[in-house]
Structures are given as C-alpha cells and as structure tokens.
Design a protein around this motif. Structure first.
Motif, PDB file in Angstrom:
ATOM      1  N   GLY A 153      -0.666  12.016   4.868  1.00 32.62           N
ATOM      2  CA  GLY A 153      -0.307  10.598   5.448  1.00 32.62           C
ATOM      3  C   GLY A 153       0.961  10.099   4.608  1.00 32.62           C
ATOM      4  O   GLY A 153       1.500   9.197   4.982  1.00 32.62           O
ATOM      5  N   LEU A 154       1.125  10.941   3.574  1.00 33.64           N
ATOM      6  CA  LEU A 154       2.477  10.794   2.823  1.00 33.64           C
ATOM      7  C   LEU A 154       3.715  11.473   3.226  1.00 33.64           C
ATOM      8  O   LEU A 154       3.643  12.611   3.445  1.00 33.64           O
ATOM      9  CB  LEU A 154       2.211  11.110   1.300  1.00 33.64           C
ATOM     10  CG  LEU A 154       1.054  10.188   0.711  1.00 33.64           C
ATOM     11  CD1 LEU A 154       0.963  10.875  -0.622  1.00 33.64           C
ATOM     12  CD2 LEU A 154       1.090   8.726   0.808  1.00 33.64           C
ATOM     13  N   TYR A 167       9.239  10.335  -0.551  1.00 30.34           N
ATOM     14  CA  TYR A 167       8.855  10.560  -1.973  1.00 30.34           C
ATOM     15  C   TYR A 167      10.177  11.147  -2.535  1.00 30.34           C
ATOM     16  O   TYR A 167      10.452  11.147  -3.804  1.00 30.34           O
ATOM     17  CB  TYR A 167       7.673  11.076  -2.439  1.00 30.34           C
ATOM     18  CG  TYR A 167       6.740   9.978  -2.248  1.00 30.34           C
ATOM     19  CD1 TYR A 167       6.626   8.999  -3.512  1.00 30.34           C
ATOM     20  CD2 TYR A 167       5.819   9.649  -0.950  1.00 30.34           C
ATOM     21  CE1 TYR A 167       5.799   8.036  -3.343  1.00 30.34           C
ATOM     22  CE2 TYR A 167       4.968   8.716  -1.062  1.00 30.34           C
ATOM     23  CZ  TYR A 167       4.920   7.877  -2.378  1.00 30.34           C
ATOM     24  OH  TYR A 167       3.945   6.789  -2.208  1.00 30.34           O
ATOM     25  N   LEU A 184      -5.061   7.299  -6.505  1.00 33.68           N
ATOM     26  CA  LEU A 184      -5.721   7.521  -5.211  1.00 33.68           C
ATOM     27  C   LEU A 184      -4.994   9.351  -4.774  1.00 33.68           C
ATOM     28  O   LEU A 184      -5.987   9.791  -4.307  1.00 33.68           O
ATOM     29  CB  LEU A 184      -5.121   6.728  -3.833  1.00 33.68           C
ATOM     30  CG  LEU A 184      -5.763   7.189  -2.470  1.00 33.68           C
ATOM     31  CD1 LEU A 184      -7.109   6.770  -2.551  1.00 33.68           C
ATOM     32  CD2 LEU A 184      -4.872   6.388  -1.569  1.00 33.68           C
ATOM     33  N   THR A 185      -4.188   9.494  -5.108  1.00 36.15           N
ATOM     34  CA  THR A 185      -3.532  10.945  -4.591  1.00 36.15           C
ATOM     35  C   THR A 185      -4.055  11.784  -5.668  1.00 36.15           C
ATOM     36  O   THR A 185      -4.351  12.703  -5.225  1.00 36.15           O
ATOM     37  CB  THR A 185      -1.660  10.998  -4.619  1.00 36.15           C
ATOM     38  OG1 THR A 185      -1.369   9.900  -3.920  1.00 36.15           O
ATOM     39  CG2 THR A 185      -1.419  12.274  -4.372  1.00 36.15           C
ATOM     40  N   ALA A 215       8.721  -9.679  -9.352  1.00 39.30           N
ATOM     41  CA  ALA A 215       9.263  -8.663  -8.456  1.00 39.30           C
ATOM     42  C   ALA A 215       9.068  -7.315  -9.129  1.00 39.30           C
ATOM     43  O   ALA A 215       8.535  -6.452  -8.397  1.00 39.30           O
ATOM     44  CB  ALA A 215      10.472  -8.849  -7.942  1.00 39.30           C
ATOM     45  N   ALA A 216       9.637  -7.224 -10.245  1.00 41.70           N
ATOM     46  CA  ALA A 216       9.864  -5.920 -11.061  1.00 41.70           C
ATOM     47  C   ALA A 216       8.466  -5.174 -11.429  1.00 41.70           C
ATOM     48  O   ALA A 216       8.224  -4.225 -11.112  1.00 41.70           O
ATOM     49  CB  ALA A 216      10.755  -6.063 -12.259  1.00 41.70           C
ATOM     50  N   PRO A 219      -1.707   2.301  -8.354  1.00 47.28           N
ATOM     51  CA  PRO A 219      -2.957   2.752  -7.350  1.00 47.28           C
ATOM     52  C   PRO A 219      -2.661   3.877  -6.249  1.00 47.28           C
ATOM     53  O   PRO A 219      -3.549   4.614  -6.279  1.00 47.28           O
ATOM     54  CB  PRO A 219      -3.081   1.577  -6.531  1.00 47.28           C
ATOM     55  CG  PRO A 219      -1.784   0.561  -6.791  1.00 47.28           C
ATOM     56  CD  PRO A 219      -1.314   1.041  -8.079  1.00 47.28           C
ATOM     57  N   GLN A 220      -1.637   4.124  -5.983  1.00 44.73           N
ATOM     58  CA  GLN A 220      -0.940   5.026  -5.200  1.00 44.73           C
ATOM     59  C   GLN A 220      -1.261   6.461  -5.870  1.00 44.73           C
ATOM     60  O   GLN A 220      -1.732   7.617  -5.344  1.00 44.73           O
ATOM     61  CB  GLN A 220       0.272   5.128  -4.385  1.00 44.73           C
ATOM     62  CG  GLN A 220       0.583   6.173  -3.782  1.00 44.73           C
ATOM     63  CD  GLN A 220      -0.250   6.198  -2.494  1.00 44.73           C
ATOM     64  OE1 GLN A 220      -0.183   5.071  -1.523  1.00 44.73           O
ATOM     65  NE2 GLN A 220      -0.967   7.238  -2.253  1.00 44.73           N
ATOM     66  N   CYS A 222       5.654  -6.120  -9.941  1.00 44.30           N
ATOM     67  CA  CYS A 222       4.782  -5.666  -8.745  1.00 44.30           C
ATOM     68  C   CYS A 222       5.237  -4.309  -8.145  1.00 44.30           C
ATOM     69  O   CYS A 222       4.435  -3.369  -7.899  1.00 44.30           O
ATOM     70  CB  CYS A 222       5.050  -6.768  -7.464  1.00 44.30           C
ATOM     71  SG  CYS A 222       4.192  -8.433  -8.032  1.00 44.30           S
ATOM     72  N   THR A 223       6.616  -4.350  -7.971  1.00 40.51           N
ATOM     73  CA  THR A 223       6.892  -3.021  -7.396  1.00 40.51           C
ATOM     74  C   THR A 223       6.986  -1.845  -8.375  1.00 40.51           C
ATOM     75  O   THR A 223       6.506  -0.584  -7.794  1.00 40.51           O
ATOM     76  CB  THR A 223       8.467  -3.314  -6.936  1.00 40.51           C
ATOM     77  OG1 THR A 223       9.511  -3.631  -7.983  1.00 40.51           O
ATOM     78  CG2 THR A 223       8.935  -4.022  -5.816  1.00 40.51           C
ATOM     79  N   ASP A 233      -5.255  13.983  -1.175  1.00 40.87           N
ATOM     80  CA  ASP A 233      -5.065  13.798   0.217  1.00 40.87           C
ATOM     81  C   ASP A 233      -3.560  13.569   0.587  1.00 40.87           C
ATOM     82  O   ASP A 233      -3.448  12.069   0.142  1.00 40.87           O
ATOM     83  CB  ASP A 233      -5.782  12.995   1.009  1.00 40.87           C
ATOM     84  CG  ASP A 233      -5.419  12.598   2.383  1.00 40.87           C
ATOM     85  OD1 ASP A 233      -4.551  13.377   2.880  1.00 40.87           O
ATOM     86  OD2 ASP A 233      -6.110  11.823   3.141  1.00 40.87           O
ATOM     87  N   SER A 290       2.874  -1.196  -8.300  1.00 44.95           N
ATOM     88  CA  SER A 290       2.400  -0.699  -7.009  1.00 44.95           C
ATOM     89  C   SER A 290       2.213   0.697  -7.153  1.00 44.95           C
ATOM     90  O   SER A 290       1.101   1.233  -6.188  1.00 44.95           O
ATOM     91  CB  SER A 290       3.332  -1.094  -6.089  1.00 44.95           C
ATOM     92  OG  SER A 290       4.626  -0.475  -5.881  1.00 44.95           O
ATOM     93  N   PHE A 291       3.049   1.539  -7.543  1.00 41.19           N
ATOM     94  CA  PHE A 291       2.727   3.140  -7.523  1.00 41.19           C
ATOM     95  C   PHE A 291       1.589   3.557  -8.270  1.00 41.19           C
ATOM     96  O   PHE A 291       1.301   4.785  -8.240  1.00 41.19           O
ATOM     97  CB  PHE A 291       4.163   3.622  -8.106  1.00 41.19           C
ATOM     98  CG  PHE A 291       5.019   3.586  -6.776  1.00 41.19           C
ATOM     99  CD1 PHE A 291       5.173   4.753  -5.782  1.00 41.19           C
ATOM    100  CD2 PHE A 291       5.930   2.448  -6.721  1.00 41.19           C
ATOM    101  CE1 PHE A 291       6.127   4.427  -4.728  1.00 41.19           C
ATOM    102  CE2 PHE A 291       6.788   2.331  -5.685  1.00 41.19           C
ATOM    103  CZ  PHE A 291       7.052   3.180  -4.509  1.00 41.19           C
TER     104      PHE A 291
END
Lengths: 89, 89
Positions: free
Chosen positions: A35-36, A41, A26-27, A12-13, A22-23, A15-16, A32, A19-20
């Motif tokens: 959409g955020l 944030y 991307l940013t 869990a730790a 790839p975001q 993954c969470t 862009d 996960s940030f």
C-alpha cells in the motif's frame, strides 16, 4: 518571550518528524509495502534531503536535526519498498 | 538575486508536497491501507495543520499554500485508513 507562532512551529515540526516513526515500525514489523507508494517515498526522501541541506546552509539546527531524523526514517521505509519491488512479487 | 538556499528550499517544498500525490492516487485506486500506519497519518495531518496555521500567522503564502495542499492529500489517505480500520477487517 516565546511567541505563539514559534510554539506552533515546534509542535508542527515535532508531529511531522515523529509521524514517520510509527510508519517505519509498522513497515519493519509487517514488511508489507504493497500500500506504500514508491513515488511518494522517493520524492519525499529527495525533498527531506533538500530540507537537510537547506538547514545546514542557513545554519538552522532545528531544521537540519528534524530533517536528518525524518530522512533516516523515510529512508528505512523506502529501502523496504525498493527491496520488495525488486525481489518480491 | 535568488540565493542557492532559496532554490533548495523551493525544490524541497515542491518534493515533499508533491510526494503525497502518488500515495493518495495509489490509496484511492487500490484502497489498500494495510501497510499504512494510522499513527503516522494522524500525527502527520496534525503537524501539517500546525504548519498551515503557522504560515497564516506569519503571512507566508508559500508555507500555507504548500501545507494546505499536503493537508488535503494526507487527509484523503487518512480518511481511507480510518474507514478501513473501522469498517473492514
């Protein structure tokens, strides 16, 4: 012996926290942030900072390391969002 | 008596859980998911699902309720992202 719920908490730790990544990538790439949500944030960064302080207070290395990483990533995304909100249409 | 680190953990949990509400509202309103990372929301949802299972296993109500709420909100955002990725340019 390591117990089931401990393994699940590590997954869990990981993954969470991860996960940030790839975001953030991307940013940084697209810049862009339309959409955020600025509210998301802002609140999320405050929350992760509190988890970091909590981890330091109870001296739990896993909690404070995971949240320090998340705070850096969420902070990068938040910075782009604030910059775009202030200086770009 | 409630201790400082407990208060900080409640503030932290409230912020990180509540933060996904403005993001879900923004995504539902604008349907703009271009700036959202599919990787992030996939990994994050798996992570939150694991935290939910962890909360149930250790019978910690605060953990499983907070993560159930976050899972619903992150799930809504992920659904929009998947829909847009599959059916829209």
């Amino acid at each position: 012996m390591i117990e089931t719920h401990e393994i699940i908490s590590y997954v869990a730790a990981t993954c969470t926290t991860a996960s940030f990544l790839p975001q953030a990538i991307l940013t940084i790439k697209t810049k862009d942030t339309d959409g955020l949500s600025l509210g998301m944030y802002s609140l999320f960064s405050i929350g992760v900072l509190c988890w970091l302080i909590y981890g330091i207070l109870i001296e739990d290395e896993a909690i404070y390391i995971a949240n320090a990483i998340t705070l850096v990533l969420a902070g990068i995304i938040l910075s782009y969002k604030i910059y775009n909100t202030l200086f770009r249409k």
